[in-house]
Structure formats: C-alpha cells, structure tokens
Enzyme design. Sequence first.
Site, PDB file in Angstrom:
ATOM      1  CB  SER A 182      -0.916   0.017   1.228  1.00  0.00           C
ATOM      2  OG  SER A 182      -0.201   0.443   2.382  1.00  0.00           O
ATOM      3  CG  HIS A 185       1.922  -1.301   4.525  1.00  0.00           C
ATOM      4  ND1 HIS A 185       0.600  -1.455   4.183  1.00  0.00           N
ATOM      5  CD2 HIS A 185       2.031  -1.718   5.807  1.00  0.00           C
ATOM      6  CE1 HIS A 185      -0.067  -1.964   5.206  1.00  0.00           C
ATOM      7  NE2 HIS A 185       0.777  -2.125   6.214  1.00  0.00           N
TER       8      HIS A 185
END
Length: 388
Positions: A182, A185
């Site tokens: 993501s 992340h």
Amino acid sequence: MTVLVTGADGYIGWPTALRIANRTDDRVLLVDNFARREWVEEVGATSATPVASIDERIRAAEETLGVSNMSFVEGDLTERAFVDELLQVHEPHTVVHAAAQPSAPYSQINGERANYTQHNNMQATRNLLWGLEENDLTDTHFVETTTTGVYGAPEFPIPEGGATMENQGEADDVPFPAMAGSWYHLTKSHDAANMRLAHKQFDIPISDVRTAITYGTETAETREDDRLKTRFDFDYYFGTVTHRFCAQAVAGYPVTVYGKGEQRKPFVSLEDAVEGLAQLALSDADDRPEGLTVYNQVTRAISIVEIAETIADVGSEFELDVAVEHFENPRDEDETHKMEIANERYDDLIGGQAQSFEEGVEDIFETLTRYADTIEAHEDRFLPGVLE
C-alpha cells in the site's frame, strides 16, 4: 535528560509515553499535531473509547500514577523549522518516533490521500534524522515504529531485518527488499531505507521497530483511570481487523471475514508493543545494540479465520451471540498465505509475550461493552464508504 515521543496522542504513542514516564525520572516530552483525530473524523468515524484532551491525560497521569515528568508541545513534524527548534531547545537523548498516518486503506482512497500520506510520513522522519545531524545530536538513540508491512507477503520465512544474498559464488548481508502493498506501507519502507542511510552517514544509533498489527485496549497504566485510556478505532479505514471484528460483535453484527480468511498475519498486543518501545527508550548506550538494529515487533502469526473464531468464543463469555460470515474480498491478497516471521530479537527484548491473543480480546470486550452505544451509532463505518 529528555525522551522525546512523537505521535504521543495516538493509539500506541500515548500508552508508550505513559509507560516511559512511569519508569524514569527523565523528562518525557510529548509531541503531536492531533491529526489522527481529524483523519478519523474525516472518514465519518470516531474512537469507541472517549479520548481525553492531552492536558487532561497528563493531569490524570500525575493524579493517578504520581507521574510528574511529562510535558507536551503541539507541532507539525513536516515543518523543518519546528523540528529544528524542538531539538535545539530540548536536546533529547532518545527519540521514539511514533507519528505517522498509519492507515493503508486511507492511503488507497485516492491520489490526494496517497500523496498526503507519503509526504506526511517521510518528511517527518527526514526532518528528525537531519535535525539530529545538523544540531549535533547524533548520539541520540532514534527509535521508530515502522511496520511488518514493509515485507509484503513473501512465500519464504521473513528474517528480522535483512538476509544474506548470494550471486556468482559471492555472498553479502543485504536489507530486506521493499515489498509493501500500500502507499502507507511504502512510506515505512522508505523510512527504513532513510534510517539506514542516516546511520551510515551520520552514525546515529537507530532501532527500526517493525510493528505488527496491534490489538488491545489496555496497558498496565491505562487501566488505572478512564482518563488514561488510549483511542480505539473500529471503522474500515482506521480500525485494524481484530478491533473491527470485536466492534461488529458488540453491535450485534456478524464478523465479516473477507474471502477464505486463511491467510496468516503478524500480531502483537498493545501491552507487548508498548513494553518493547519503553525498553528501547530507557536503555542506556551500553545496553542497547550498536549501530542499526531491526526488531520484528511480533509475538505470533494468526489467521483471519482464527481471529474471527476466537472473537466468537470469547464473545460468548460476554453474552454476545457472534456469527462469522464470509464476504467477497475487496483487497488483492492471497487468502491462503501462511506467513512465517522471525521475532527472536524482539522476544528477547520484552522477555517473552505478556498477553495472549485471547486475553487481548477479553480486554477489548471488557472495554467495548461499556461503549456499545458509540459503536452502534457508527456501525455504517464497518465497511468502506464513498469519500470525496
């Protein structure tokens, strides 16, 4: 001596600052800009637990725990001038950096949120690292909560930080490649790389604490007074899977497992997460590892189905009739992936797991059943909604 805790109004930051202050006579300086409260409000959600103002929290800590060494500064870490002034005035010997936009789903809403998340998270970390270098504070221990999400979901066991790579008969230790799934992340993957570079160039002692999915409502300190409670988000965007499932159970909804739910993910209780950060913050230069050390802040891997079934079992002790239902998975992920992740270094740091997953779920239900009305009033937030 001063310990600086950033993101100190947050879910992990607040109880961490509280534990550190409760264990030392050193000054503990809390920093936050209250953005987490704004993000959650923006998506139409709220904390299930009432979150006291920072002034009330500090006052409660003194009245309940006898803690008188906490103070607070409001400010935005993406503003370099603020960070420089903060470091120049307070000269911390340790920085526990827990400030970030922490939601992967929020970072995936649209390009605006993705850009905001990346700017907010990475700019703050860079400002702190360069601030330590440019203000002659390179002996300061820099501790950051990154995430186990930097590893992605490889098919092989995940090491604690790096691995040995072989090519044409030669071998060397290398950092684990960024396999984040993501935009959030990936900010922590970049932070990890920037911390390695800062250590190499500036010789700053760094602890990269890769935090797993954290569950729980209480620590030893927060139990003492409701004003000391940390926040508890249960919506799709900011509520982690365990918290969302527990809130669904309290509201009388079935626990919604996406897809098969057989994938195993890394977890750590709030109590165990806070203990590790406090241990690192309070370690002196002779006790902490030299250089840059990566800790996988994990106590066990659990499948999503096991989480749901455990919540159903524990819920029955609270007279909750919890059904488990499977829904089509909106996320692109392997629903059968069995993650294996090393955690020996972190386990040694905290002296072994203090709270089991079952005990953590009991804590959550003990808390949430008091605030069922708040959850029921926001039950439409369990699933993703349309945001501008």
